[in-house]
Design an enzyme around this catalytic site. Structure first.
Site, PDB file in Angstrom:
ATOM      1  N   ALA A  56       0.891  -1.419   0.372  1.00 16.72           N
ATOM      2  CA  ALA A  56       0.173  -0.056  -0.036  1.00 16.72           C
ATOM      3  C   ALA A  56       0.906   1.330  -0.086  1.00 16.72           C
ATOM      4  O   ALA A  56       0.175   2.611   0.121  1.00 16.72           O
ATOM      5  CB  ALA A  56      -0.991  -0.113   1.060  1.00 16.72           C
ATOM      6  N   ALA A  57       2.093   1.132  -0.298  1.00 20.39           N
ATOM      7  CA  ALA A  57       3.107   2.386  -0.396  1.00 20.39           C
ATOM      8  C   ALA A  57       2.526   3.364  -1.639  1.00 20.39           C
ATOM      9  O   ALA A  57       2.311   4.397  -1.436  1.00 20.39           O
ATOM     10  CB  ALA A  57       4.290   1.964  -0.339  1.00 20.39           C
ATOM     11  N   GLY A  58       2.096   2.423  -2.610  1.00 16.25           N
ATOM     12  CA  GLY A  58       1.322   3.041  -3.891  1.00 16.25           C
ATOM     13  C   GLY A  58       0.269   3.841  -3.385  1.00 16.25           C
ATOM     14  O   GLY A  58       0.014   4.817  -4.134  1.00 16.25           O
ATOM     15  N   ASP A  59      -0.801   3.201  -2.544  1.00 11.62           N
ATOM     16  CA  ASP A  59      -1.669   3.835  -2.164  1.00 11.62           C
ATOM     17  C   ASP A  59      -1.651   5.016  -1.292  1.00 11.62           C
ATOM     18  O   ASP A  59      -2.343   6.116  -1.558  1.00 11.62           O
ATOM     19  CB  ASP A  59      -2.660   2.952  -1.473  1.00 11.62           C
ATOM     20  CG  ASP A  59      -2.858   1.615  -2.268  1.00 11.62           C
ATOM     21  OD1 ASP A  59      -3.095   1.669  -3.624  1.00 11.62           O
ATOM     22  OD2 ASP A  59      -3.133   0.397  -1.679  1.00 11.62           O
TER      23      ASP A  59
END
Ligand code: RIB
Length: 310
Positions: free
Chosen positions: A252-255
């Protein structure tokens, strides 16, 4: 006034298997631990936006099972308006099986469940909300016709649309999405799927981002993990390097990145500042375990940026 963001997207319960490595075909191995944490790209992005002080509304669905009420209540306790998140009696909640290997890298399998049932009713619920926000954020874990309809409504209403391009299924790739949204933000594998170009390094990202821009997106922000991101847009282009960190869990780093990007743009920041902040939000999300639990607050983001500026 706080920026206003609508997220139309997926809500999952993440089942996280911590393991030293993933098994080979036909092999059985011991894992280290099993955790559950709320996730789903859409819900993660909504929590990211809300923790960054955006007034955030979510459109999505959960199932009538043990996960559904928990997922909905978790979003609400994070300040996300869930009045357009019904409990769907016909499907279970979305679930993601996440294999988290040493080195903090993950592999994810999503069972769509109720996320696959978003349709006309959800579009109708989203439209009046859409007319009163500064940005709409969408991942591709809900049906493509919904994403396309929301993108068209956003364009008609003059609201900035931000597409998180995952997962990049063949249908999504064939749908001409770059031309339908204002900002498209794929990761490396998604950019490869959309452009059929290799994205293994910064020069490769530069070429793929330019290609996506030619395909019609006003701004392309290609997420590169440890290499930061590459932006190509109508007003310029730039490689923004990542912040150096020791990651615990990259899930979820991209989120966090996409949510922060949308909020920063909705606050009126220019793209270079917005991607700098989004890189910081992505880095912070890698320092905690689980998807939604690791989304950074505005205070954490500001203090991290201050520390790293000095
Ligand atoms: O981007 C991470 C998310 O992808 C996880 O929370 C999982 O639910 C999948 O949707």
């Amino acid at each position: 006034m706080a920026p206003r963001v609508l997220v139309v997207g997926s809500i999952n319960m993440d089942l996280i298997v911590q393991c030293r490595r993933v098994p080979e075909q036909g092999e059985t191995i011991h894992g280290q631990a099993l955790h559950t944490a709320p996730g789903g790209k859409g819900a993660n992005q909504a929590v990211a936006c809300s923790r960054l002080r955006a007034s955030t509304t979510m459109v999505g669905r959960v199932g009538e099972d043990e996960f559904g009420p928990k997922l909905r209540a978790g979003l609400a306790s994070d300040g996300v308006d869930v009045h357009a998140v019904p409990v769907d009696r016909e499907a279970p909640s979305g679930v993601a099986l996440i294999l988290l290997e040493e080195g903090a890298h993950n592999r994810i399998i999503v069972i769509k469940g109720a996320n696959a049932r978003l349709g006309e009713e959800d579009i109708a619920a989203a439209v009046p909300i859409l007319r009163n926000v500064d940005a709409v954020v969408m991942p591709l874990e809900v049906p493509l016709p919904v994403v396309k309809a929301i993108a068209a409504q956003a364009r008609a209403a003059g609201v900035r649309s931000v597409l998180d391009a995952g997962p990049a299924t063949p249908d999504a790739v064939a749908a001409g999405l770059p031309a339908l949204v204002d900002v498209i933000s794929p990761n490396q594998t998604e950019a490869e799927a959309f452009t059929a170009m290799p994205v293994r390094d910064v020069p490769g990202a530069h070429k793929a981002a330019r290609r996506l821009h030619e395909m019609g997106a006003r701004d392309v922000v290609l997420k590169l993990g440890e290499e930061g991101c590459y932006w190509v847009g109508n007003d310029g282009e730039e490689h923004a390097p990542a912040f150096a960190i020791e990651p615990v869990d990259t899930t979820a780093a991209g989120d966090a990145f996409t949510g922060c990007l949308a909020v920063s743009l909705a606050q009126g920041m220019a793209m270079p500042e917005a991607i700098h902040r989004a890189n910081a939000a992505g880095a912070l999300a890698c320092l905690g375990f689980g998807a939604q639990p690791s989304m950074p607050t505005a205070e954490a983001l500001d203090s991290f940026l201050q520390q790293r500026a000095g």
